[in-house]
Design an enzyme around this catalytic site. Structure first.
Site, PDB file in Angstrom:
ATOM      1  N   ARG A  62      13.722   1.700 -11.824  1.00 33.74           N
ATOM      2  CA  ARG A  62      12.585   0.935 -11.323  1.00 33.74           C
ATOM      3  C   ARG A  62      12.415  -0.371 -12.104  1.00 33.74           C
ATOM      4  NH1 ARG A  62       8.264   4.053  -8.508  1.00 33.74           N
ATOM      5  NH2 ARG A  62       9.599   3.285  -6.867  1.00 33.74           N
ATOM      6  N   ARG A  68      -0.164  -4.571  -3.656  1.00 39.55           N
ATOM      7  CA  ARG A  68       0.854  -3.549  -3.916  1.00 39.55           C
ATOM      8  C   ARG A  68       2.256  -4.168  -3.848  1.00 39.55           C
ATOM      9  NH1 ARG A  68       1.269   0.687   0.381  1.00 39.55           N
ATOM     10  NH2 ARG A  68      -0.962   0.385   0.548  1.00 39.55           N
ATOM     11  N   ARG A  99       1.125   0.195   9.956  1.00 42.22           N
ATOM     12  CA  ARG A  99       1.304   1.649   9.895  1.00 42.22           C
ATOM     13  C   ARG A  99       0.064   2.338  10.456  1.00 42.22           C
ATOM     14  NH1 ARG A  99       4.023   3.042   4.128  1.00 42.22           N
ATOM     15  NH2 ARG A  99       2.011   2.385   3.285  1.00 42.22           N
ATOM     16  N   LYS A 111      13.207   2.006   3.380  1.00 41.11           N
ATOM     17  CA  LYS A 111      14.071   2.622   2.374  1.00 41.11           C
ATOM     18  C   LYS A 111      14.159   4.151   2.531  1.00 41.11           C
ATOM     19  CE  LYS A 111      12.584   2.368  -1.861  1.00 41.11           C
ATOM     20  NZ  LYS A 111      12.427   3.659  -2.528  1.00 41.11           N
ATOM     21  N   ARG A 163      -3.542   3.724   7.991  1.00 41.18           N
ATOM     22  CA  ARG A 163      -3.473   4.615   6.842  1.00 41.18           C
ATOM     23  C   ARG A 163      -4.404   4.110   5.752  1.00 41.18           C
ATOM     24  NH1 ARG A 163       2.621   6.483   5.909  1.00 41.18           N
ATOM     25  NH2 ARG A 163       2.150   5.511   3.922  1.00 41.18           N
TER      26      ARG A 163
END
Ligand SMILES: [Zn+2]
Length: 227
Positions: free
Chosen positions: A96, A179, A135, A21, A168
């Site tokens: 949101r 998450r 990542r 995004k 990360r």
């Protein structure tokens, strides 16, 4: 006489973490010359500016509470009324939830602003998990990589510093799953909401960055956005 209609491009971009995004938002903003507005960025900016909203935001940040919908809406409203948004804007991270979406719709309607097109970057749940756990970051120069989408030239090695890359923080699979689950519970109702309103453009984000961007552009160019 032909009157030239002004094209106003108001956009809302919805996508889970890992959907690309942020990258797409930046590319869209550059190509169509509309500012990319993220609530996180505005909060940081407001806090520095010491505006009347800064005090409200700070009282939430200081006590560790989530900034409530009313304040979020106030800062977005203030931002989209600035002169650089006269040809359009791209909202990234707002609305949101349904409450924010409804408040925003009422505002758009009562001020006769052009109704935003909503783009949803769609990606299967398992692909998101895979992308997020892929990542990597360079411990020396902090450059970000993704072994699937933005890989380094040499496996797990920074292109610039030639040192080993690290995952990360908070990107272990259990944390990522949690998450994404939280995000999904907010995103799915929002997507349904806009789908019913018929201003939703669905984009398959399970593709290379350039391919996704091309698809977004052709959707935007073919959708008549003239007011
Ligand atoms: Zn590096």
């Amino acid at each position: 006489m032909i009157s030239l209609q002004k094209i106003i491009m108001n956009l809302i971009l919805i996508g889970m973490p890992g959907s690309g995004k942020g990258t797409q938002a930046k590319m869209i903003s550059e190509k169509y010359h509309i500012p990319k507005i993220s609530t996180g960025d505005i909060f940081r900016e407001q806090l520095h500016s010491g505006s009347h909203l800064a005090e409200k935001i700070r009282s939430h940040v200081d006590t560790g509470r989530l900034v409530n919908d009313e304040i979020v809406f106030d800062v977005v409203k203030e931002r989209i009324n600035r002169s650089d948004c006269s040809d359009g804007f791209l909202l990234d991270g707002f609305p949101r939830n349904i409450n924010q979406a409804e408040t925003f719709d009422r505002y758009i309607e009562s001020f006769k602003k052009s109704v935003p097109n909503v783009m949803y970057l769609e990606l299967p749940f398992e692909v998101i998990i895979k992308r997020l756990t892929s990542r990597r970051i360079c411990p020396v120069c902090n450059r970000n990589y993704n072994l699937l989408t933005i890989p380094p030239a040499k496996d797990e090695i920074c292109d610039v510093c030639n040192v080993g890359l690290l995952p990360r923080k908070d990107d272990d699979e259990a944390t990522v799953r949690n998450r994404v689950k939280v995000f999904k519970s907010e995103t799915v109702p929002l997507v349904d909401y806009y789908s019913l309103k018929k201003n939703l453009l669905e984009i398959n984000a399970d593709n290379a960055i350039e391919v996704v961007f091309e698809n977004i552009c052709s959707l935007l160019d073919s959708n008549s956005l003239a007011v």
